[in-house]
Enzyme design. Sequence first.
Site, PDB file in Angstrom:
ATOM      1  N   SER A 114      29.576  13.941  30.322  1.00 36.99           N
ATOM      2  CA  SER A 114      29.410  14.875  31.425  1.00 36.99           C
ATOM      3  C   SER A 114      29.470  16.286  30.858  1.00 36.99           C
ATOM      4  O   SER A 114      30.206  16.548  29.908  1.00 36.99           O
ATOM      5  CB  SER A 114      30.537  14.665  32.437  1.00 36.99           C
ATOM      6  OG  SER A 114      30.749  15.845  33.176  1.00 36.99           O
ATOM      7  N   LYS A 127      34.465  11.915  30.265  1.00 39.67           N
ATOM      8  CA  LYS A 127      33.517  10.947  30.830  1.00 39.67           C
ATOM      9  C   LYS A 127      32.660  10.238  29.787  1.00 39.67           C
ATOM     10  O   LYS A 127      32.222  10.814  28.815  1.00 39.67           O
ATOM     11  CB  LYS A 127      32.579  11.652  31.817  1.00 39.67           C
ATOM     12  CG  LYS A 127      33.290  12.217  33.018  1.00 39.67           C
ATOM     13  CD  LYS A 127      33.601  11.158  34.042  1.00 39.67           C
ATOM     14  CE  LYS A 127      32.384  10.927  34.900  1.00 39.67           C
ATOM     15  NZ  LYS A 127      32.660  10.033  36.000  1.00 39.67           N
ATOM     16  N   GLU A 148      22.772   2.547  35.125  1.00 42.97           N
ATOM     17  CA  GLU A 148      22.478   3.228  36.395  1.00 42.97           C
ATOM     18  C   GLU A 148      20.981   3.468  36.557  1.00 42.97           C
ATOM     19  O   GLU A 148      20.420   3.288  37.629  1.00 42.97           O
ATOM     20  CB  GLU A 148      23.221   4.567  36.460  1.00 42.97           C
ATOM     21  CG  GLU A 148      24.714   4.422  36.614  1.00 42.97           C
ATOM     22  CD  GLU A 148      25.419   5.753  36.455  1.00 42.97           C
ATOM     23  OE1 GLU A 148      25.511   6.484  37.453  1.00 42.97           O
ATOM     24  OE2 GLU A 148      25.853   6.070  35.329  1.00 42.97           O
TER      25      GLU A 148
END
Length: 470
Positions: free
Chosen positions: A290, A296, A303
């Site tokens: 991130s 992260k 996804e």
Amino acid sequence: MVDNHESTTSGKTKQKLWDGRFQEATDAFVEAFTESVSFDKRLAEVDIRGSIAHATMLNTVKVLTNEEADAIISGLETIAHDVREGTFTWSTALEDVHMNIEQALTDRIGDVGKKLHTGRSRNDQVATDIRLYLRQVCDGVIHQLTILQLGILGLAETESETIMPGFTHLQVAQPVTFGHHLMAWQSMLERDMARFADCRKRINVLPLGSAALAGTSYPIDRELTRQLLEFESISTNSLDAVSDRDFAIEFAAAASLTMMHLSRWSEELILWTSAQFDFVSLPDRYCTGSSIMPQKKNPDVAELTRGKTSRVYGHLTALLVLMKGQPLAYNRDNQEDKEPLFDVVDTLSSVLIAFSDMIPELVSKKDNMLRAAATGFSTATDLADYLVRKGIPFRDAHGIVGRLVSESEKQGVDLADLSLSTLQGACQVIEDDVFEYLTLTGSVNARNHPGGTAPSQVRASVAAARERLQ
Ligand code: ARG
């Protein structure tokens, strides 16, 4: 390279291959609106292969002389070479892949090039091209699915004894082995592969010879063309052969089902890599960070696979809708089949590349899986089955165990932690052998039949699947 320098709106300067009856040049907007070469140039290789077979056949039936056929075939080979090298110049003014290649042929070998289109139409030509292309694609997809399944099989074997919770309603239900869970994915992919093999049979039919819609008056030998292009059979109706794209829809449907499976799988990977589950880790090179939160590690490939599934479904719908209103035979609408189809192919194959690479490197976090399997009273069914073996009717056993679950919840412990006297208080037939049935290992080992979760069954199904993939 796409070059449109030849387009013009003023005066009739550009000769189209079909403009004999036209008094003015095509409007520049219309040229841009109707062109397909910017995307159908992907079919160049199969288009040339089809043309070589067609010319060979025309020569055999003496519509072309040996010299004419030789000139055409070697001209086409030089074009194929330039296309492969990326040096061929495409022109949108020449509309599509077929006319670009035909014009280049005439430019290179002279007027004899104009004889190639004898006895055929772009309508049967394009139908042949898409079938040749999709047949190759099916073989590639089947290969990719095989590689991915072999990756799963290796992992399932290593994880045949790893215990994790099995879920229904995303609530802990019963313990299963991770190997068994992985083999569920393999089963889906094996059916997907069978669907591509089946759809390939209906793709593998030669339309060439149907010409524009009614066939041709030349003495063509369709059986010879079929052999040259290695099709299984020839189409049996020219009107149908030039117009239907059901085979492409079938391919998109098979691709949609595969994407559906990969999307479900992605959803699990996304859940399992979260801090809440923490069942598996993915290789770093398959995740991204991130820009604001330093901690992260996001499962972006999973996804995006889930996300890209939607575009494949969209293309399937587009193809179905494209066909539903068309009267026989060919309509220009059909040119709109290519972009959706090509995007289905590209999306599916990129996702398969990613999964084949990522899955064998999936690392299970066995302690976390085991801990999660031990929560949620996952051996409650085993306790009920134990009571049944001691002569209690299943429905009564279900009620007794339900009360024991409630007692465990009150005490804040698992079923296996209840004392023998508490267990006997709920049902007198319980003896101290009960505890071996309440262990997770006992639970998975007990499901020892084909299709069950026991480690020995997982190993057997890995071996059987490996055999089928040979
Ligand atoms: N580019 C066209 C297509 O993809 C080729 C066939 C054109 N046929 C015609 N009659 N205009 O469908």
